[in-house]
Design a protein around this motif. Structure first.
Motif, short mmCIF file in Angstrom:
data_model
loop_
_atom_site.label_atom_id
_atom_site.label_comp_id
_atom_site.label_asym_id
_atom_site.label_seq_id
_atom_site.Cartn_x
_atom_site.Cartn_y
_atom_site.Cartn_z
N CYS A 53 -1.91 -9.56 4.48
CA CYS A 53 -1.95 -9.98 2.56
C CYS A 53 -0.12 -9.19 2.21
O CYS A 53 0.50 -9.32 3.37
N GLU A 54 0.51 -9.45 1.15
CA GLU A 54 1.15 -9.21 0.44
C GLU A 54 1.77 -7.64 0.47
O GLU A 54 2.76 -6.55 -0.07
N CYS A 55 -0.09 -6.86 0.29
CA CYS A 55 0.03 -6.12 -0.20
C CYS A 55 -0.25 -4.75 1.25
O CYS A 55 -0.10 -3.37 1.65
N GLY A 75 -8.13 -7.41 3.53
CA GLY A 75 -9.56 -6.50 3.67
C GLY A 75 -9.56 -5.24 2.89
O GLY A 75 -9.43 -4.43 2.68
N ASN A 76 -8.09 -5.58 1.43
CA ASN A 76 -8.44 -3.87 0.54
C ASN A 76 -9.35 -4.04 -0.42
O ASN A 76 -8.81 -5.25 -0.95
N ASP A 77 -9.81 -3.92 -0.70
CA ASP A 77 -10.62 -3.78 -1.69
C ASP A 77 -10.12 -3.44 -3.05
O ASP A 77 -10.93 -4.27 -3.97
N ASN A 78 -8.93 -2.60 -2.76
CA ASN A 78 -8.17 -2.90 -4.88
C ASN A 78 -7.54 -4.41 -4.96
O ASN A 78 -7.14 -4.08 -5.11
N CYS A 79 -7.54 -5.13 -3.73
CA CYS A 79 -6.48 -6.39 -3.84
C CYS A 79 -7.47 -7.65 -3.63
O CYS A 79 -7.47 -8.22 -4.84
N LYS A 80 -8.19 -7.85 -2.44
CA LYS A 80 -9.25 -9.10 -2.69
C LYS A 80 -8.19 -9.96 -2.78
O LYS A 80 -8.77 -11.11 -3.01
#
Length: 310
Positions: A53-55, A75-80
């Motif tokens: 992901c870009e994050c 996999g980041n819950d704050n990103c999705k």
């Protein structure tokens, strides 16, 4: 046994499939088991096996209520954030479903993709001749790319080589590029070359012949008169010093064979729905099929994967 897609950091092994033994029945069977089908496409590198992901977090493949049935999800819950499983692949941007595209690859490979029958095998193409044409042009571009990247030296004493030239159009980054391509084919060895002509003149033509056609060869071409008008000194030099024999194709000097010759491919339908495509496309496909006759499906999949690294 069906293998499920692994949505964790490592993907499961794809089902072991011998591409040389694949037929329509086994292909449909694989497509009907979507998990195994996706794993298979990842194994042959037509689809990506991982995405970031870009994050910065690793993405996981998750079921989704879309035509592709799966999507990449951060996999980041704050990103999705989500990402198409087609990203960077040959399927990206296509109107066809992934499974229809794979069926089309199979049908084209085994020369079953004629306009008359393609709609019967792939329902989505029953009235979309434009898509059929685009994909058939793409496959011929794959063939041409191979020979442009891997030119061979052919001919020799007592051998005949047929050559032809064509102006080729190529779209890159929304820019239409045009360049001349010279092709050569030796029927006896079923080998050939395609090379870009930096300039279309006699010096360039003869330099390329000397580079890719061995001395002592009978070179058959139907465009000699146009080049003779620019002067015959270069031809005389190669004829006298390197034993090249230049023959006009229209005189019927080409060698006879019970098999289809390179010259006869000019009678092929260049692309019945794209009559302005150049003859070099047909020649590229013809040489490609001759060269890889024993491993057509394996070869086209690997070469597409090389063009679209995921």
């Amino acid at each position: 046994m069906a293998l499920l897609i692994n949505t964790h950091s490592k993907m499961t092994l794809a089902p072991k499939i011998n591409l040389s033994e694949v037929n329509l029945e086994s292909l449909f069977s694989l497509i009907n088991d979507w998990n195994s089908f996706i794993n298979f496409l990842q194994a042959v590198k037509l689809l990506s096996a991982s995405e970031t992901c870009e994050c910065g977090r690793e993405m996981k493949m998750k079921p989704a209520n879309i035509d592709d049935r799966y999507t990449w999800m951060c996999g980041n819950d704050n990103c999705k954030a989500t990402l198409s499983i087609r990203k960077g692949s040959v399927f990206y941007g296509s109107e066809l479903s992934i499974n229809d595209t794979v069926q089309f690859i199979y049908l084209w490979t085994f020369e079953m993709a004629s306009n008359k029958y393609i709609g019967k095998d792939i329902r989505a193409l029953s009235d979309r001749l434009d898509i059929v044409c685009d994909w058939r042009i793409f496959f011929r571009d794959v063939c041409m790319r191979h020979f442009l990247c891997h030119p061979q030296v052919i001919g020799g004493d007592g051998c005949s080589v047929e050559i032809d030239e064509s102006l080729v159009s190529h779209k890159e980054d929304d820019t239409e590029l045009e360049f001349w391509v010279l092709g050569g084919y030796e029927q006896a060895t079923k080998s050939g070359f395609l090379v870009i002509m930096p300039t279309k003149d006699t010096d360039t033509l003869l330099q390329l012949i000397q580079r890719f056609v061995r001395p002592g060869t009978t070179v058959i071409f139907d465009c000699w008169p146009a080049y003779y008008e620019q002067g015959t000194e270069g031809f005389d030099y190669l004829r006298d010093s390197h034993k090249y024999n230049f023959v006009d194709e229209t005189t019927g000097a080409s060698t006879t064979s019970t098999e289809i010759t390179w010259h006869e491919t000019k009678k092929w339908n260049k692309l019945d729905c794209w009559p302005n495509r150049q003859i070099i496309d047909s020649l590229a496909e013809f040489m490609w099929r001759q060269k890889f006759a024993k491993n057509l499906l394996i070869t086209i999949i690997h070469q597409i994967a090389e063009m679209y690294p995921v």
